[in-house]
Design a protein around this motif. Structure first.
Motif, PDB file in Angstrom:
ATOM      1  N   THR A 164      37.455  13.001  42.812  1.00  0.00           N
ATOM      2  CA  THR A 164      36.385  12.140  43.290  1.00  0.00           C
ATOM      3  C   THR A 164      36.996  10.816  43.712  1.00  0.00           C
ATOM      4  O   THR A 164      37.755  10.201  42.962  1.00  0.00           O
ATOM      5  CB  THR A 164      35.349  11.908  42.186  1.00  0.00           C
TER       6      THR A 164
ATOM      7  N   GLY B  17      36.863   6.942  44.612  1.00  0.00           N
ATOM      8  CA  GLY B  17      36.098   5.725  44.411  1.00  0.00           C
ATOM      9  C   GLY B  17      35.126   5.825  43.263  1.00  0.00           C
ATOM     10  O   GLY B  17      34.969   6.857  42.609  1.00  0.00           O
ATOM     11  N   ASP B  18      34.420   4.724  43.022  1.00  0.00           N
ATOM     12  CA  ASP B  18      33.514   4.649  41.889  1.00  0.00           C
ATOM     13  C   ASP B  18      32.198   5.382  42.132  1.00  0.00           C
ATOM     14  O   ASP B  18      31.588   5.912  41.201  1.00  0.00           O
ATOM     15  CB  ASP B  18      33.217   3.179  41.552  1.00  0.00           C
ATOM     16  N   LYS B  19      31.738   5.419  43.369  1.00  0.00           N
ATOM     17  CA  LYS B  19      30.433   6.012  43.655  1.00  0.00           C
ATOM     18  C   LYS B  19      30.481   7.531  43.718  1.00  0.00           C
ATOM     19  O   LYS B  19      29.456   8.191  43.576  1.00  0.00           O
ATOM     20  CB  LYS B  19      29.890   5.441  44.958  1.00  0.00           C
TER      21      LYS B  19
ATOM     22  N   ARG C 279      39.900  11.797  39.242  1.00  0.00           N
ATOM     23  CA  ARG C 279      39.374  10.686  40.024  1.00  0.00           C
ATOM     24  C   ARG C 279      40.530  10.018  40.744  1.00  0.00           C
ATOM     25  O   ARG C 279      41.668  10.059  40.277  1.00  0.00           O
ATOM     26  CB  ARG C 279      38.642   9.666  39.140  1.00  0.00           C
TER      27      ARG C 279
ATOM     28  N   GLN D 121      41.646   6.459  43.356  1.00  0.00           N
ATOM     29  CA  GLN D 121      41.379   5.197  44.034  1.00  0.00           C
ATOM     30  C   GLN D 121      42.378   5.051  45.170  1.00  0.00           C
ATOM     31  O   GLN D 121      43.560   5.379  45.011  1.00  0.00           O
ATOM     32  CB  GLN D 121      41.530   4.014  43.076  1.00  0.00           C
TER      33      GLN D 121
ATOM     34  N   GLU E 199      43.326   0.758  30.003  1.00  0.00           N
ATOM     35  CA  GLU E 199      43.358   0.426  31.419  1.00  0.00           C
ATOM     36  C   GLU E 199      44.649   0.957  32.040  1.00  0.00           C
ATOM     37  O   GLU E 199      45.657   1.144  31.349  1.00  0.00           O
ATOM     38  CB  GLU E 199      43.290  -1.085  31.620  1.00  0.00           C
TER      39      GLU E 199
END
Length: 583
Positions: free
Chosen positions: A116, A118-120, A167, A169, A185
């Motif tokens: 997935t 990005g965050d959305k 996920r 980014q 983190e």
């Protein structure tokens, strides 16, 4: 488990050693203990053995460079499992069970992986398992973070250990070396405004250290998260290990070796493991019919190539910063220069610098008429072939003639004997595997007459590591790798076609180079000899038994046959990495 060394850190077997080489006194110097040496199997291909300290502080996972080439290793939080990435395993990732003594491919049932983006979560992105690099295991043991480098952007992936979810980014600037903080983190080294810095979270706020120096290589956090351990550049062209506050502020230097000190890993009790690289290369010479080796330089030098008269050698010189894929690519302190061929008086420095920039400049090659020089460089954030007049001065005089794309590796260029073509290896635009390229170049004007195109090879599947011209300028001799430790020498037409196998041989030296005699009847190559060293051999291209050329007890690589056919130049090398631990 030939690919892995597991070394117990037994206190009784370790001797505390103070640093033997210092540029200046250390502040708050740590007591250091030598742990182990990792012997590397050749320059270029095997520069940097991976190693990591287990969370319980009892074990080191260190990749032996045999059969597989691993770039990074990471421990599970329980100190039982080890994940390793690299180019030579089938999927690019392997999972080792220290207790069971087993090894298996990781995520092979989920290749390619889907994440997935990005965050959305409205978009997804995919990647092959082998495309993920620099793994970092989360403190809770549920996820592995890694970097995926695309041609246009880089992605930070977080994949569940079972491969069921992921996920990602995407970043516009360069990122490298993810590391988990104790709070969970993901930090990393990011290049922001031309400076490489630690960012927490990855790509976010940069940690400002005092002194304000560029960060290189892997990073690690102390168990309480208050300190980040980083390698910072120094004025001599190497890096030292520093401890800096995780929130920024004054840092203090932990090491001061004469070589790079980097790649920290930390155990739960706060012990710190790091690497110190130790390498030496010089160019040397031996009679083509066999005889003693004679040094041609006394300083760090490699990748010899002959000028048309046989009086000079083109060389690569300077310090190779061995931190793999550092964040401020392409900051590698190597330059291209020239020395005279005079065994009676080995050169103490280059007689002239052809290309000296802030990037990797390597392996110059003269055109047959001596007017033009082609060389490999990382200028302009690329890895390509450049051209300049042999008598020109200044960095601006060079111009790029290949455009393989960011992240695509280019090899060392070679002019055809008729002066019409330039040959080099590089990453295929279609498969991303190493192949050969040929560009048309006019040696009188330097004009590109035909854009670089791949040489299509049939009847053999091998990743090309180097190629040289045959005298007719219509055929080339090629060194390729058919699998881990399995090399092949073959010839093929310049325009492509069926390969003709000259020789197959076994060697763990990954990119040893190749040379062709001026008459085209023989080829020189590097292979392991019965004495245990990588030596120069010569072989009739028409077929026959190899004959050993060099016999002195040192490793060789990158042979280059002289224009008169009587001599072979080469690089003599010694590559090692030492693992040290703080007490």
């Amino acid at each position: 488990m030939r690919s892995l060394i597991l070394l117990a850190l037994v206190a009784a077997a370790c001797v505390a050693i103070v640093l033997m080489v210092r540029r200046e006194p250390l502040r708050d110097a740590a007591r250091l203990v030598w742990v182990a040496d990792a012997h590397q199997l050749g320059p270029v291909g095997y520069r940097d053995p991976a190693g990591a300290l287990s969370p319980d502080g009892r074990w080191i996972a260190s990749c032996r460079l045999v059969k597989r080439r691993f770039e990074n290793v990471a421990w599970s939080p329980d100190s039982r499992m080890i994940v390793a990435d690299g180019f030579e395993s089938q999927t690019g990732w392997a999972l080792y069970d220290r207790v069971a003594g087993s090894r298996r491919a990781l995520w092979s049932d989920h290749d390619p992986l889907t994440a997935t983006l990005g965050d959305k979560g409205a978009q997804t992105t995919t990647a092959k398992v082998a495309d993920l690099r620099q793994p970092a295991w989360s403190p809770a043991g549920r996820f592995i973070a890694a970097i995926v480098s695309g041609r246009e952007a880089q992605e930070l992936w977080t994949v569940s250990v079972d491969g069921q979810s992921a996920r990602a980014q995407r970043f516009a600037h360069r990122i490298a070396f993810p590391a988990w903080t104790p709070r969970g983190e993901i930090a990393c080294v990011a290049t922001i405004d031309g400076r490489s810095r630690v960012t927490v979270p990855c790509g976010g706020t940069a940690i400002r250290t005092d002194p304000d120096l560029d960060v290189y290589g892997p990073i690690a956090f102390s168990p309480d998260g208050a300190t980040v351990y980083v390698a910072l550049a120094n004025a001599t062209g190497t890096v030292d290990l520093w401890a800096a506050p995780a929130g920024g502020g004054p840092a203090h230097r932990l090491t001061s070796f004469s070589r790079d000190t980097y790649a920290p890993t930390v155990s739960a009790d706060g012990s710190l493991l790091f690497k110190v690289q130790s390498y030496r290369t010089i160019v040397a010479l031996a009679p083509a019919e066999s005889g003693p080796s004679q040094p041609l330089a006394t300083f760090q030098s490699e990748t010899p190539s002959w000028d048309p008269t046989g009086r000079f050698l083109g060389i690569t010189y300077g310090t190779w910063r061995r931190v793999v894929d550092d964040a401020k690519y392409p900051d590698i302190a190597q330059d291209a220069g020239i020395i005279a061929v005079d065994p009676a008086q080995p050169a103490a420095q280059p007689s002239s610098a052809v290309q000296a920039s802030g990037s990797e400049d390597q392996s110059l090659c003269w055109s047959p008429n001596g007017r033009w020089l082609a060389f490999h460089s990382h200028k302009d954030q690329s890895d390509d072939i450049w051209l300049r007049e042999s008598g020109a001065s200044g960095d601006a005089a060079a111009r790029r003639i290949s455009f393989l794309g960011r992240g695509a590796e280019a090899g060392w260029p070679r002019w055809s004997p008729d002066g019409r073509w330039l040959l080099f290896d590089g990453a295929s635009r279609v498969t991303n595997r190493p192949v050969m390229f040929v560009a048309g170049v006019d040696q009188d004007t330097g004009a590109v007459t035909r854009a670089p195109g791949e040489i299509a090879v049939r009847a053999i599947a091998a990743e090309v590591s180097h190629a040289e011209w045959l005298p007719d300028s219509a055929h080339v001799a090629v060194l390729g790798k058919e699998g881990p430790g399995r090399h092949v020498i073959f010839t093929v037409a310049r325009e492509g076609g069926d390969a003709h196998v000259v020789q197959r041989f076994a060697s763990e030296h990954d990119a040893p180079g190749l040379a062709v005699s001026p008459d085209g009847r023989r080829v020189a190559f590097i292979a392991p000899a019965p004495d245990g060293f990588f030596q120069v051999f010569r072989l009739p291209i028409a077929g026959g038994a190899p004959a050993q050329v060099t016999t002195d007890p040192s490793h060789k690589t990158q042979p280059a046959w002289s224009p008169d056919g009587k001599r072979i130049a080469f690089t003599v090398w010694s590559y090692d990495a030492q693992f040290w631990r703080t007490r």
